[in-house]
Enzyme design. Structure first.
Site, PDB file in Angstrom:
ATOM      1  N   SER A 361       0.909  -1.258  -0.037  1.00 34.90           N
ATOM      2  CA  SER A 361      -0.035   0.034  -0.183  1.00 34.90           C
ATOM      3  C   SER A 361       1.055   1.350   0.003  1.00 34.90           C
ATOM      4  O   SER A 361       1.495   1.377   0.909  1.00 34.90           O
ATOM      5  CB  SER A 361      -0.941  -0.077   1.188  1.00 34.90           C
ATOM      6  OG  SER A 361      -1.745   1.210   1.212  1.00 34.90           O
ATOM      7  N   ARG A 362       0.861   1.952  -1.134  1.00 34.90           N
ATOM      8  CA  ARG A 362       1.912   3.037  -1.305  1.00 34.90           C
ATOM      9  C   ARG A 362       1.547   4.227  -0.612  1.00 34.90           C
ATOM     10  O   ARG A 362       2.547   5.016  -0.041  1.00 34.90           O
ATOM     11  CB  ARG A 362       2.063   3.244  -2.796  1.00 34.90           C
ATOM     12  CG  ARG A 362       2.615   2.238  -3.507  1.00 34.90           C
ATOM     13  CD  ARG A 362       2.919   2.356  -4.924  1.00 34.90           C
ATOM     14  NE  ARG A 362       3.161   1.309  -5.779  1.00 34.90           N
ATOM     15  CZ  ARG A 362       2.195   0.754  -6.526  1.00 34.90           C
ATOM     16  NH1 ARG A 362       1.123   1.175  -6.529  1.00 34.90           N
ATOM     17  NH2 ARG A 362       2.608  -0.415  -7.062  1.00 34.90           N
ATOM     18  N   ILE A 363       0.320   4.745  -0.201  1.00 39.55           N
ATOM     19  CA  ILE A 363       0.151   5.593   0.477  1.00 39.55           C
ATOM     20  C   ILE A 363      -0.786   5.624   1.718  1.00 39.55           C
ATOM     21  O   ILE A 363      -0.995   6.417   2.696  1.00 39.55           O
ATOM     22  CB  ILE A 363      -0.639   6.917  -0.303  1.00 39.55           C
ATOM     23  CG1 ILE A 363      -1.994   6.043  -0.898  1.00 39.55           C
ATOM     24  CG2 ILE A 363       0.241   7.363  -1.386  1.00 39.55           C
ATOM     25  CD1 ILE A 363      -2.649   7.220  -1.652  1.00 39.55           C
TER      26      ILE A 363
END
Lengths: 489, 252
Positions: A361-363
């Site tokens: 989950s990048r953000i």
């Protein structure tokens, strides 16, 4: 000049003079596979809605030199070659608003349940531009899915686009349904888009949501497998428009696209029927643009824009775990992270079969609650190291006691992370097991004792009023007390 | 009694021996003890004075420490108060920001809802206006009105722009073309012939024309030529007003 309807009409009236007027009329040349070829209509524009004389409706989808290709949205039995076609000059829109909550509709807003017609006050275009960057805010609030692995290690924030990817039958839809069920008391409106699914799957999804009291804050947009390809193509845009309207009203929304690989196939089918040249893997070249345009509409609006959010959970099906094929690659690059479900994990009974090594989950980390983030901390890294270490144990080699302890803790963690279907968990419970695990309170337990222990913790959590805002120490004392009570019992 | 010198001398020696014994074994030790006790008392006194001095010093140190601690306490308290004030200020600022943000958000949403409401009202207004006009015109429509509209139609047909004339001519080129003319009231033979003549002139050949009566038009005509429709009736005028029909003005 003001842009209000009255002002526009006043302007029209100021220039009005009765006289002869010309308008266009087309004629259906041929029909088949949900496509109508129309001659005439030289002024037709892409995605204009056209009315057919027999009462059918279609959407202009292809402009050729001497004819227009349109995808049929509604087809009567009287539709034949030669039927007159009229331009409406309008784009396709769908009725939106709270009247849709708890309803099942098709991508045109027509109810598919037996709860009667829907009174719409507001209509919204299916295809609009995504909010400009200046209208957006940072993803900073968590959207809890109720899943242990996701909420702790792959967190999702409000306004994020998180892909759920995996082979057929690995529990992708169940994961998304869990996330929808978890929003039932959180004031988040949900839109579940079912694209090209079997009727039994549709019925099952509705039943699950109804049984879990999650239908009242959800709308299902359904284009079944036997629906016209045009409707299957429009379904995600319709769902997006419905959620977007709530977002514009300042609400938080969650939209699930189940699934976009079927959508891509429908679009490919339409494109090939319209004789557009295929590109990679026979998909039209603009499939990337199409999906990015759809997913770009998910965002969190700034307070100056009303502050609503639209979180998207697109689902994509892989074949034999191949995530490097065209559509999965596209969607991985468009979204802010992916939850990868693995067939082998599923077969081994690790449910939900989320492959932590390939999920990201990048953000979402920015949106995670600081206390949860602190507790989850290095957990993902430790878990990945455990998975690597565990490989050595397969060779039967003797390990150092410290290594053995780490492997044992990893095994306990894996046991903790298992979760039954349709059992979304509260964030307070997540906090409790995280504290207990980090404090080594499970270390002395056998693996088969973990489940009853977690069950007991969950029962106690339901009775406590401690929130995740409280510090680690309060949680540690409380959890230790519960576990001691359980030990004495 | 006789005086005996020997006894007298021995008595004196005896007395001197006694004095010597007393001095050496009784008087001197007592003197020593007295001297030692006096020295002890003096030492104790000295020690006591030293202790007293130390105590005084300690007392002074303690008082100094107390004073310093009091000052430190005041400073710490001042620091704490300053920090609390700063924290309160920050929290208040944050709260104000949130309140302002929420107020702004509410304002935006209210404005949006208001605009939406206005738009709905405008749509309803226009729809009701059209419904009213339609009902009114249905009652007012008559063969006389139809005749007036027919005159206007002919006038407009003769005044067609070159572009529109070309469009119609091209539309008539299609083989097996069937032209359909609808009117709200039946057209008499003269008018039918007149329209047939005009369209044949434009096409440059005789065209098959079908005449129909369609009372939905309220009053006026609709001519379908291939992929073009010529509107000259009240129903379509109302549709043009509501924007539900796309059109080009033929005379322009």
């Amino acid at each position: 000049m003001s842009n209000s309807l009255f002002d526009r009409q006043a302007d029209w009236l100021a220039r009005y003079q009765y006289g002869l007027r010309l308008s266009e009329q087309g004629n259906v040349v041929s029909i088949g596979d949900g496509i109508a070829w129309i001659s005439g209509l030289p002024s037709a524009r892409m995605e204009d809605v056209v009315h057919l004389e027999d009462g059918s409706r279609a959407l202009v989808f292809h402009l050729a030199r001497d004819r227009v290709g349109a995808i049929l949205l509604r087809q009567t039995s009287q539709l034949t070659a030669g039927t007159a076609v009229f331009l409406t000059g309008k784009r396709l829109s769908i009725g939106v608003g709270r009247a849709l909550l708890g309803r099942v509709i098709d991508p045109l807003g027509i109810p598919l349940d037996d709860a009667g017609p829907i009174q719409f006050d507001i209509y919204r275009l299916l295809d609009v531009r995504s909010p400009p960057i200046i209208a957006r805010d940072f993803v900073a609030q968590p959207l809890y899915t109720g899943n242990k692995i996701i909420d702790t290690m792959i967190p999702v924030g409000k306004g994020q686009r998180q892909l759920i990817i995996g082979d057929n039958g690995t529990g992708k839809s169940s994961l998304a349904i869990d996330a929808v069920i978890n929003q039932r008391d959180k004031n988040v409106y949900c839109v579940y888009v079912l694209i090209g699914q079997k009727r039994s799957t549709v019925v099952n999804t509705i039943e699950i949501l109804r049984r879990n009291q999650a239908l009242s804050n959800t709308v299902l947009v359904v284009a079944e497998a036997n629906a016209m390809p045009g409707l299957k193509y429009l379904a995600p845009f319709a769902g997006c428009a419905v959620a977007e309207a709530w977002m514009a009203e300042g609400y938080d929304t969650l939209v699930v696209y189940d699934d976009l690989s079927t959508h891509a196939r429908s679009y490919r089918e339409l494109s090939l029927l319209l004789r557009r040249p295929p590109g990679r893997e026979a998909y039209p070249g603009d499939i990337f643009f199409l999906h990015s345009r759809l997913l770009e509409r998910s965002t969190r609006l700034s307070s100056k824009q009303g502050g609503g959010s639209m979180t998207a959970l697109p689902i994509i099906e892989t074949e034999q775990g191949e995530i490097a094929s065209y559509i999965p690659t596209n969607l991985i690059s468009i979204t802010d992270g992916q939850i990868y479900l693995d067939q082998q994990l599923f077969a081994r009974g690790f449910l939900p079969a989320i492959d932590v090594t390939r999920s990201v989950s990048r953000i979402g980390g920015n949106a995670q609650h600081p206390n949860i983030k602190k507790e989850a901390g290095r957990m993902k890294l430790d878990y990945l190291q455990f998975l690597e270490l565990e490989v050595f144990t397969r060779f039967g080699s003797r390990l150092e006691p410290t290594m053995e302890a780490r492997i044992r803790r990893g095994q306990i963690l894996r046991e903790i992370l298992k979760q039954e279907l349709l059992t979304p968990l509260t964030i307070e419970f997540q906090m409790a097991w995280l504290v207990a695990y980090n404090e080594g309170m499970f270390d002395h337990l056998e693996l088969d004792q973990i489940k009853p222990c977690l069950q007991y913790l969950q029962e106690q959590i339901a009775r406590t009023r401690l929130s995740i805002e409280e510090g680690h120490e309060q949680w540690r004392i409380l959890v230790r007390t519960w576990l001691n009570e359980m030990g004495r019992a | 009694m006789t005086f005996d010198w020997t006894t007298f001398i021995l008595e004196i020696i005896n007395f001197l021996a006694l004095v010597w014994i007393l001095k050496h074994f009784l008087y001197q030790p007592i003197l020593d003890i007295i001297a030692r006790r006096r020295a002890g008392i003096e030492k104790t006194l000295t020690d006591a004075q030293q202790i007293k001095a130390e105590a005084d010093e300690l007392k002074q140190q303690h008082e100094k420490f107390l004073a310093e601690w009091e000052q430190e306490k005041e400073r710490a308290q001042a620091r704490l108060m300053a920090e609390l004030a700063a924290m309160r200020e920050n929290k208040l600022a944050e709260l104000n920001d949130k309140i302002n943000e929420e107020a702004e958000r509410r304002k935006v949403l209210d404005e949006r809802a208001k605009r939406e409401f206005e738009r709905r009202m405008e749509e309803q207004g226009i729809a009701q206006g059209i419904a009213f006009t339609t009902k009114l015109l249905f009652r007012l429509a008559s063969p006389e009105l139809e005749a007036a509209l027919y005159a206007l139609l002919l006038e407009d047909l003769h005044g067609l722009s070159k572009e529109n004339k070309r469009v119609i001519t091209e539309a008539t080129v299609v083989p097996e073309l069937q032209i359909k003319i609808q009117s709200a009231f039946p057209l008499d033979e003269n008018k039918q012939n007149e329209l047939t003549r005009y369209l044949s002139d434009v096409a440059g050949r005789m065209l098959p024309i079908e005449f129909q009566v369609n009372s939905d038009l309220i009053a006026g005509f609709q001519i379908v030529i291939g992929s073009w429709i010529l509107h000259a009736n009240l129903r379509d005028e109302l549709k043009f007003f509501s924007g539900s029909l796309q059109h080009a003005t033929a005379g322009s």
